[in-house]
Design a protein around this motif. Structure first.
Motif, mmCIF file in Angstrom:
data_model
loop_
_atom_site.group_PDB
_atom_site.id
_atom_site.type_symbol
_atom_site.label_atom_id
_atom_site.label_comp_id
_atom_site.label_asym_id
_atom_site.label_seq_id
_atom_site.Cartn_x
_atom_site.Cartn_y
_atom_site.Cartn_z
ATOM 1 N N ILE A 296 1.079 6.729 2.242
ATOM 2 C CA ILE A 296 0.712 6.873 3.648
ATOM 3 C C ILE A 296 1.476 8.045 4.262
ATOM 4 O O ILE A 296 2.697 8.147 4.123
ATOM 5 C CB ILE A 296 1.004 5.579 4.430
ATOM 6 C CG1 ILE A 296 0.156 4.429 3.873
ATOM 7 C CG2 ILE A 296 0.749 5.774 5.916
ATOM 8 C CD1 ILE A 296 0.504 3.078 4.454
ATOM 9 N N THR B 272 3.691 0.116 2.591
ATOM 10 C CA THR B 272 3.711 -1.103 3.399
ATOM 11 C C THR B 272 4.578 -2.173 2.745
ATOM 12 O O THR B 272 4.788 -2.174 1.531
ATOM 13 C CB THR B 272 2.287 -1.652 3.593
ATOM 14 O OG1 THR B 272 1.757 -2.025 2.321
ATOM 15 C CG2 THR B 272 1.383 -0.606 4.230
ATOM 16 N N GLY C 234 -4.072 7.724 3.839
ATOM 17 C CA GLY C 234 -3.526 6.783 2.871
ATOM 18 C C GLY C 234 -4.454 6.623 1.687
ATOM 19 O O GLY C 234 -5.583 7.132 1.684
ATOM 20 N N GLU D 239 0.838 -1.198 0.000
ATOM 21 C CA GLU D 239 0.000 0.000 0.000
ATOM 22 C C GLU D 239 0.871 1.246 0.000
ATOM 23 O O GLU D 239 1.823 1.367 0.771
ATOM 24 C CB GLU D 239 -0.906 -0.033 1.227
ATOM 25 C CG GLU D 239 -1.955 1.054 1.254
ATOM 26 C CD GLU D 239 -2.955 0.875 2.387
ATOM 27 O OE1 GLU D 239 -3.685 1.837 2.677
ATOM 28 O OE2 GLU D 239 -3.000 -0.232 2.982
ATOM 29 N N PHE E 162 -3.391 8.972 10.362
ATOM 30 C CA PHE E 162 -2.677 8.853 9.090
ATOM 31 C C PHE E 162 -3.672 9.053 7.957
ATOM 32 O O PHE E 162 -4.891 8.938 8.136
ATOM 33 C CB PHE E 162 -2.010 7.474 8.963
ATOM 34 C CG PHE E 162 -2.993 6.344 8.805
ATOM 35 C CD1 PHE E 162 -3.407 5.908 7.553
ATOM 36 C CD2 PHE E 162 -3.530 5.727 9.917
ATOM 37 C CE1 PHE E 162 -4.327 4.881 7.412
ATOM 38 C CE2 PHE E 162 -4.454 4.700 9.804
ATOM 39 C CZ PHE E 162 -4.852 4.275 8.532
#
Length: 324
Positions: A133, A152, A178, A130, A176
């Protein structure tokens, strides 16, 4: 009369079974697995997690073929993951699978600290690979390494470091943003960071009566500093002190009469801010010295550390000695 010998026997087959609790949670959570119907005293039963099996526990069954094991959820992306068990006699293919759902989680290390401290923000159980972020601290977005630089790994884990910015003390929300996983769907989000007061002094050594400058950070905005604390005793500051909108202030005090050696210095605010004992700076009083107090104009007192005039009436004063 019907006797048992005349009744056809029936066979009851005990099959292995597996249970887990809880059935959902985060990476690192403890999960208890229970097995029944395994072979009596079967040695080396392995509990596995995820479709690419990771052995998370090894246990021996008792005489009734039962066993219990506890394991921690390994680093794994979000979603449903298979939990299975099997041994040398009881094959995993004969044991019904169970499903554990991994949820994303946000965590902080440490959960409290001071202005300019390093804060590590971690995410686990996100989607693998991912991107995009960014950490948001107290409404301020941190794009560590540039926007979208945090991504990630294959297990859905990520980590970002930031330096705590200047600001008033208290509880701060850490979230966060994302491209895929949302804060609202993440356990522990928002996370809470406790910004604590800190105190800095200059110089940090000297003698009784010396002037010491002090700077406070992480106090409440507009908070009045009520007093400094020398060891366990309150001492007066030289002028009124009020923290600015960022929780920062500057002031000064004079070193009180005390024995030579190290002494802890703290500060207290009228809105409840208090420098923790472990965070107090140390001022060291230098070894013993002698000076003279001389009567000045209109009865005032002049402190002289050098020779004085002939005819002056002086009091010899010692400081920094070890108390008897």
């Amino acid at each position: 009369t019907t006797t048992a010998a005349t009744v056809p026997d029936q066979t009851f087959t005990v099959t292995p079974n597996l249970g887990i609790a809880p059935a959902a949670g985060n990476v690192g959570d403890a999960v208890t697995a229970n097995g029944t119907g395994f072979a009596a005293n079967e040695v080396g039963v392995q509990v596995t997690f995820a479709s690419t099996p990771t052995v998370v526990a090894t246990v021996d069954a008792d005489g009734a073929g039962s066993w219990t094991a506890t394991f921690n959820v390994p680093p794994t992306p979000t979603g449903d993951h298979t939990v299975d068990a099997g041994g040398p006699t009881t094959l995993a293919s004969s044991v019904p699978d169970r499903t554990f759902r991994v949820r994303p989680k946000l965590s902080l290390e440490p959960p409290s600290g001071h202005v300019a401290d390093r804060l590590i923000v971690r995410g686990s159980g996100f989607l693998p690979g991912e991107r995009g972020i960014s950490v948001v601290y107290d409404g301020l977005r941190f794009d560590t390494g540039g926007i979208g630089a945090v991504r990630t790994d294959a297990n859905g884990a990520w980590e970002a470091a930031l330096t705590i910015p200047e600001g008033p003390g208290g509880l701060k929300q850490v979230t966060f943003v994302g491209d895929q996983t949302l804060c609202a769907a993440t356990d522990g989000c928002p996370a809470i960071f406790n910004l604590m007061p800190s105190l800095f002094i200059n110089p940090d050594e000297g003698r009784v009566g010396d002037l010491v400058d002090a700077i406070g950070r992480g106090f409440k905005a507009g908070e009045a500093v009520t007093n400094f604390v020398w060891d366990d005793t309150d001492i007066v500051h030289l002028a009124p002190i009020t923290a600015d909108p960022r929780g920062r202030w500057a002031g000064a005090f004079r070193v009180p009469s005390a024995s030579n050696g190290p002494h802890k210095v703290g500060a207290e605010g009228g809105a409840g801010s208090l420098v923790a004992e472990a965070d107090k700076p140390t001022f060291t009083i230098m070894p013993a010295a002698i000076y003279f107090e001389v009567a000045g104009p209109s009865g005032s007192t002049l402190v002289r550390r050098a020779p004085f005039r002939v005819g002056d009436t002086a009091t010899v004063v010692g400081e920094g000695f070890i108390p008897t």
